[in-house]
Scaffold this motif. Structure first.
Motif, PDB file in Angstrom:
ATOM      1  N   GLU A   1      45.725 -21.496 -44.098  1.00 31.53           N
ATOM      2  CA  GLU A   1      46.690 -21.526 -43.013  1.00 31.53           C
ATOM      3  C   GLU A   1      46.595 -20.266 -42.160  1.00 31.53           C
ATOM      4  O   GLU A   1      46.409 -19.176 -42.684  1.00 31.53           O
TER       5      GLU A   1
ATOM      6  N   MET B   1      48.537 -24.185 -37.727  1.00 31.98           N
ATOM      7  CA  MET B   1      47.163 -23.883 -37.362  1.00 31.98           C
ATOM      8  C   MET B   1      46.357 -23.607 -38.620  1.00 31.98           C
ATOM      9  O   MET B   1      46.867 -22.993 -39.551  1.00 31.98           O
ATOM     10  N   LEU B   2      45.147 -24.033 -38.610  1.00 27.51           N
ATOM     11  CA  LEU B   2      44.325 -23.918 -39.808  1.00 27.51           C
ATOM     12  C   LEU B   2      43.010 -23.203 -39.489  1.00 27.51           C
ATOM     13  O   LEU B   2      42.443 -23.354 -38.402  1.00 27.51           O
TER      14      LEU B   2
ATOM     15  N   LYS C   1      42.505 -31.392 -38.479  1.00 23.56           N
ATOM     16  CA  LYS C   1      41.822 -31.065 -39.728  1.00 23.56           C
ATOM     17  C   LYS C   1      40.808 -32.117 -40.167  1.00 23.56           C
ATOM     18  O   LYS C   1      39.617 -31.818 -40.374  1.00 23.56           O
TER      19      LYS C   1
ATOM     20  N   THR D   1      46.683 -14.130 -40.583  1.00 21.00           N
ATOM     21  CA  THR D   1      46.963 -14.942 -41.776  1.00 21.00           C
ATOM     22  C   THR D   1      47.707 -14.090 -42.791  1.00 21.00           C
ATOM     23  O   THR D   1      47.659 -12.856 -42.739  1.00 21.00           O
TER      24      THR D   1
ATOM     25  N   ARG E   1      44.319 -23.571 -48.786  1.00 18.78           N
ATOM     26  CA  ARG E   1      45.023 -24.837 -48.802  1.00 18.78           C
ATOM     27  C   ARG E   1      44.173 -25.955 -49.370  1.00 18.78           C
ATOM     28  O   ARG E   1      44.634 -26.794 -50.119  1.00 18.78           O
TER      29      ARG E   1
ATOM     30  N   ALA F   1      44.094 -26.709 -34.558  1.00 15.60           N
ATOM     31  CA  ALA F   1      45.451 -27.209 -34.768  1.00 15.60           C
ATOM     32  C   ALA F   1      45.464 -28.069 -36.032  1.00 15.60           C
ATOM     33  O   ALA F   1      44.445 -28.679 -36.390  1.00 15.60           O
ATOM     34  N   ASP F   2      46.624 -28.121 -36.688  1.00 19.41           N
ATOM     35  CA  ASP F   2      46.744 -28.825 -37.973  1.00 19.41           C
ATOM     36  C   ASP F   2      46.238 -30.263 -37.895  1.00 19.41           C
ATOM     37  O   ASP F   2      45.566 -30.752 -38.806  1.00 19.41           O
ATOM     38  N   ASP F   3      46.540 -30.923 -36.795  1.00 12.37           N
ATOM     39  CA  ASP F   3      46.235 -32.349 -36.749  1.00 12.37           C
ATOM     40  C   ASP F   3      44.748 -32.653 -36.537  1.00 12.37           C
ATOM     41  O   ASP F   3      44.323 -33.793 -36.586  1.00 12.37           O
TER      42      ASP F   3
END
Ligand code: ADP
Ligand code: ADP
Ligand code: ADP
Lengths: 402, 114, 402, 402, 114, 114
Positions: free
Chosen positions: F97, F1-2, F72, E96, B99, F68-70
């Motif tokens: 991702e 989720m990253l 990052k 993933t 990403r 979590a995405d937020d």
């Protein structure tokens, strides 16, 4: 006093001391990486603990006059041994030399129970075992009052006292402590195994040629037969290994060398070079097959202590009787027509096997029952590895943080 | 941006490095892993030399490089040609989407940071 | 000349030489993986550099007749020492034996400044330190003209000359070079530490029993007390470590053995087995607590050289006075009613501490000012690891490319 | 018989034995991780195989009276050598001591062909080479009937017999077996290299000072010059390395020490300390440059056996003639005005180079043709690493499964 | 195609291997890592035996396997059952997406190459 | 989720650990890798000390954390500030991702399992 003999016996004592770090690496390389510190410490701590026991009461129990079965407390704390006492070499030098044997013998046993035995219990075991098993057998065989000495059993440098004794105690320990949960199939560090074998071989010259307790022709003879037997057994083991698997295992060759050194130990003051070749070849072949047979019997003698030391010692004790040369050690063997030599050899083997097995099991049985001791590390400790659980250490730290 | 993960025989790592640099890749990293696949494994000696057994897990090298999408074929080709022997055990290449990329030194991100 | 004594002293010299590779591994295992080659090289290069200094001028400065404070240049390049000179053993053998001490003493200091000291500066430091610190103190204590010898200070094998001297020089070095930027918390290789300790223990028989300079009963006595003190200190350290943390650190046991060996060094020709037990137990306990105390003082003596060698040497020097037995070394100690022996011991300790501290600091102060030298590696070099930056080598290469 | 000399020669023999595990680690650290077990085994198996060959027929061929060119079979299996035979020291001790030389010499050669030579072929090679190359040259130089001995060629401890011989055999082997497919650029384990060098240095005291075959002043002289030459060469190599690269390679310093030890070997009973300094400095400098030159010539003598042992031996043999001191070894050298000593030295070097090169190549040529043997491991084996392919072992196992 | 990355206690690696092969996975690779999570860590001895401290980062094993989408539940279940002890520190599984797979030996790509 | 994969100089690993814990990350794992990028590499001595050559591949540490995405930006910032020296070779951060996460101990999945 002869300064040449003192010089040699000082050296020999130092060499035998070095065998224990050698053993630590020989054994340490064979286990998994998470147990190497623990395995090394089983040996290394014996250098500390056995030395203290030896000078406090061990020597006295082993070499005090006493009875036919055990010494006495006359030399407790080495009292009464003056700096100038002794003939040929000072008594204190004999004490030091013999003390090194008291270090390595219990260390040999530890190969049976690595990767799972509780370290604190081991410390107590070591003290009891030296006192109740090692000292008496040492007295039987090497003190002139000892009943096996009296009977004429031949053990130049410790085939019964050290190797058969440790080998059968290893069987007792493996039985009492039980199998590992999850044994590995490959040694974690082969160079350590070879380094250990190299130091053992080197130190064994002190062990065997030092057992002449003089720098004389007998020491020389013991030296050369030691080298020949180690070489022959290593080669035999390596060649059979190659015939069976198509590859010559380094661990096999190293183990073969040790088996040969074990087998020549009782014989080293009695046999010649031809005898040594035969003893080495026998030990190299028989011990190799014994490793598989004993594994097949379901006993988790993890590092094959009985197959190598127990059986190697028995082979050596028997073949001492066969190949003894009168011109070398003063006693003729079967080949020179003296079949009578075999009786005491067999009795010596059996007595050592029986006594050591029973008393070792009894000691472990008791230790298992004592609250706070117990033989076995917890399952979590075994899974995590004994290095972290018993010593708080990782052998090798090489992650980012180093 | 794509992440290319290639697993191959350890002795090929120099060949792969060279091929990747030739293909214009800006960077990569690799490490030793233990791999198991169709390869029967390697024969190891056990029982102190008395017996042999097959250890199915074998040493492999895992190399990772992040590239721009349009370099995919070139890079895969470079790796394949540097690692193929035709024998079982040659290894695999896994391709996943990335990403974002950040270059720590400059704070650049996205394609510029590759 | 006595061939037995020659035999023993040849052996003892070789044993002492081996202590330096032992030290290299003892220290090398304790640092982080990125500094192990550098740490090993601090010791190994001393085998080269100190030997050259010793035969060129070091021996002459230490053992030339000179004054009460330093030898002279009469034996520069060993000139005038014939192959047949000497009594008991050839003078050249004494030169060789003592040369091994000149190797290990500066190597001991390096434990204080590992992971950050500039390697090229170290080479210059080593030459100056041997010349300006080691040679004079050696002369004071071991030459019959030396003022401490003359006063009757007892130091059989180097408690002051080697251990107190190196220990306090380590303090000077740690102060001058400053703290590491980012010290690790775990040794990177515990087996190396134990291997090193094993080789040190083995070699120390040469160090102490060789200091009798003959294969006689005094050498034997020194041998056995050396073993007993090492064992007792290792055990004491291990047990206290276990009581404090619930785990018996292998590094602790190994360090305890070294502390015991240090403490028995000055005493080894004067005390008996009971004295050795007491000396070992004292060193094992006191040095352990000192490690923490000194760390708490904020001095980054990285590998605890002062706590182990400095303090161990002081304990040994004092207890030599306490436990000396007239029948052994010809001098009675406090316990045998001769309190007067303590004065010279204390003066010897203080003189060594003071002189070595001041002159070592002065040397380092000057080296720090010399353009192109300087004490400290660059921050980048320290972060990257000294192996790559000073030697262009990685200790362990095991990535795909091997 | 002199007990002091027996004591020393027992020790010296043990020391020389230890050199082979030392060499195993010295060489083993230099290769890649996938070949370390194999490299170690080339040396370790020599301890087994060469010992057996030596007692069966090697000693007899080398030291039986025979002709000027080779011994005979009179002492096959050591028959006829009684335990009390010999003067000064027992003949059996000389057999044992010399047997250690027969172990390490072929082990030295292996540095040339590591990472690619077929292990089973090596075993056959070792037997043939000892018989056809080592035993005759040993006889030429060290038996009183030997033609080089007779001519007065000086080789105190094996400059020609061991080092030039092994060095040129290494050239033959490197030529015959060809280059590695994919040589590494960094040693996989620098601490192993230094450990090996440390053990070699330690053991070399037995090699050189033991070659006096007595505990006498000549042994002492050999001891100290050995130490000085090793030190000087290590230092020289290290300093040049630092001048050329800005870093002091640990592998370089360790190799320098070995080069110095090699070069002093033939000289150790003939030269004094000043000669040793010169020999060490010469070897340290010349061998370093030779490493690069030989690599540049395209010969894959992987671990620089010729540059270090071959050339080091030649330097030593020549400088023995230059620096020999009559008061030490009974022979004056060029500096003392006896230029005549150089002739036999040069002839000895050339004869050894020529004979060993030709016969080694012939042996390898034949082995290459024998079905089932062949010199070179398969490409797959070489790629995978010799440890798995020849020994079924991985040196280091540290993945999840341990 | 999915990439399953599982991190778990090192002593479980043999159990995981067996479970994965039973679940029909075609290959995987694993390696030692140092992990830190909720687990308090392990107690290590410092100060040469005089003191103990907790090292929060602990040795873990990281195993990676690439599978077809429909095998996900089976594979996750296999890993969970081979690694769960119920104690903190059992580990985690990360899933993933994989865009493509290439088998070096044959050049196959996509699902065939798994 | 990253999934955040960061590659940086090994000596920074403690700083990164601390920064991540401060940023509220629940876990991570790291390992040594060999990396090659624009950094010229390190000078190594060869030929037994007679010559020096540049080895382009250098030791690096690879750290992986799933968040979590937020989180990052916060996490990337934490890593950057703990690893940036401004010299070539500081390293890179790769962000991919993650489809799913499973906590072995509890069987939780998705964001709860992070
Ligand atoms: N599905 C997979 N997921 C992860 N790694 C795999 C997978 N399949 C194979 N591998 C890796 O690739 C290596 C080579 O695979 P293998 O099946 O032995 O040979 P080939 O790729 O030639 O068919 C294996 O050792 C393993 O490490
Ligand atoms: N968010 C995360 N990203 C990457 N790895 C993680 C993450 N959380 C945990 N881990 C890894 O999983 C291991 C186990 O996690 P931990 O929190 O200790 O126990 P549990 O999973 O039982 O709650 C950790 O040691 C760490 O290596
Ligand atoms: N495209 C990439 N894919 C994978 N890893 C990379 C990539 N580019 C760089 N790296 C890694 O990042 C490290 C640092 O990169 P480098 O180019 O040397 O410095 P910088 O990031 O400061 O420009 C490299 O050693 C390499 O391990």
């Amino acid at each position: 006093m002869d300064s040449g003999s003192i010089a040699w016996m000082l050296t020999a004592s130092a060499l035998v001391l070095l065998m224990t770090p050698g053993l630590a690496f020989f054994y340490g390389g064979l286990v998994r990486a998470k147990n190497v510190v623990n395995t090394i410490m089983y040996s290394f701590i014996a250098m500390a603990l056995a030395t203290v026991v030896w000078v406090l009461w061990g020597y006295s129990l082993a070499f005090g006059p006493g009875s036919a079965f055990i010494g006495d407390l006359s030399a407790i704390g080495l009292q009464g041994i003056g700096i100038d006492d002794g003939e040929g070499v000072p008594t204190l030098l004999f004490v030091a030399f013999q003390g090194m044997f008291a270090i390595i013998t219990p260390a040999l046993i530890t190969g049976a129970f690595v990767e799972r035995f509780k370290f604190t219990t081991y410390l107590v075991f070591l003290v009891l075992w030296l006192t109740l098993v090692y000292a008496p057998i040492c007295h039987w065989v090497w003190h002139e009052n000892g009943w096996l000495w009296d009977m004429g059993a031949l053990d130049f440098a410790g085939g019964t006292v050290v190797h058969i004794n440790a080998g059968i105690a290893a069987v007792a320990a493996a039985m009492m402590v039980g199998k590992r949960r999850n044994p590995g199939i490959e040694p974690h560090n082969v160079p350590y195994v070879v380094l250990g074998a190299g130091l053992l071989w080197f130190g064994w010259f002190g062990f065997n040629a030092g057992s002449a307790v003089a720098a004389d022709t007998l020491a020389v003879s013991a030296f050369i037969v030691t080298n020949v037997a180690a070489a022959t057994a290593a080669l035999t083991w390596g060649l059979i290994s190659h015939m069976r698997t198509g590859k010559m295992s380094a661990v096999g060759v190293a183990t073969g060398a040790v088996a040969g050194l074990v087998a020549i130990t009782p014989a080293s003051g009695f046999v010649g070079v031809m005898g040594a070749l035969a003893i080495g070849a026998s030990a190299g072949a028989i011990c190799l097959f014994a490793v598989d047979i004993i594994k097949g019997m379901g006993l988790d003698d993890a590092l094959d202590v009985f197959a190598v030391h127990g059986l190697g010692g028995i082979i050596g004790a028997l073949l001492t009787g066969v190949f003894a040369v009168e011109a070398i050690g003063g006693t003729a063997g079967v080949i020179e027509g003296n079949a009578g030599v075999m009786g005491p050899q067999i009795i010596g083997i059996l007595a050592t096997l029986g006594y050591s097995l029973v008393v070792t099991m009894a000691i472990l049985f008791v230790l298992d029952k004592i609250p706070g001791l117990g033989l076995r590390a917890s399952e979590a400790a075994e899974d995590q590895g004994m290095d972290i659980s018993a010593h708080g250490e990782r052998a090798f730290v090489r992650d980012g943080a180093d | 941006m794509l992440k290319i993960e290639a697993i191959f025989r350890p002795e090929r790592v120099n060949a792969v490095s060279t091929a990747l640099l030739d293909a214009g890749v800006t960077g990569f990293h690799y490490q030793n892993v233990t791999g198991q696949g169709q390869q029967r494994g390697v024969e190891v000696v056990t029982g102190r030399g008395g017996q042999a057994t097959t250890r199915s897990a074998v040493p492999k090298t895992l190399l990772v490089t992040v590239i721009a999408d349009d370099k995919k074929d070139e890079v895969v080709e470079a790796i394949v040609s540097a690692t193929r022997s035709g024998e079982i055990g040659d290894g695999k290449i896994f391709i996943t989407e990335v990403r974002d990329v950040v270059r720590v030194r400059t704070g650049e991100s996205g394609a510029d940071a590759i």
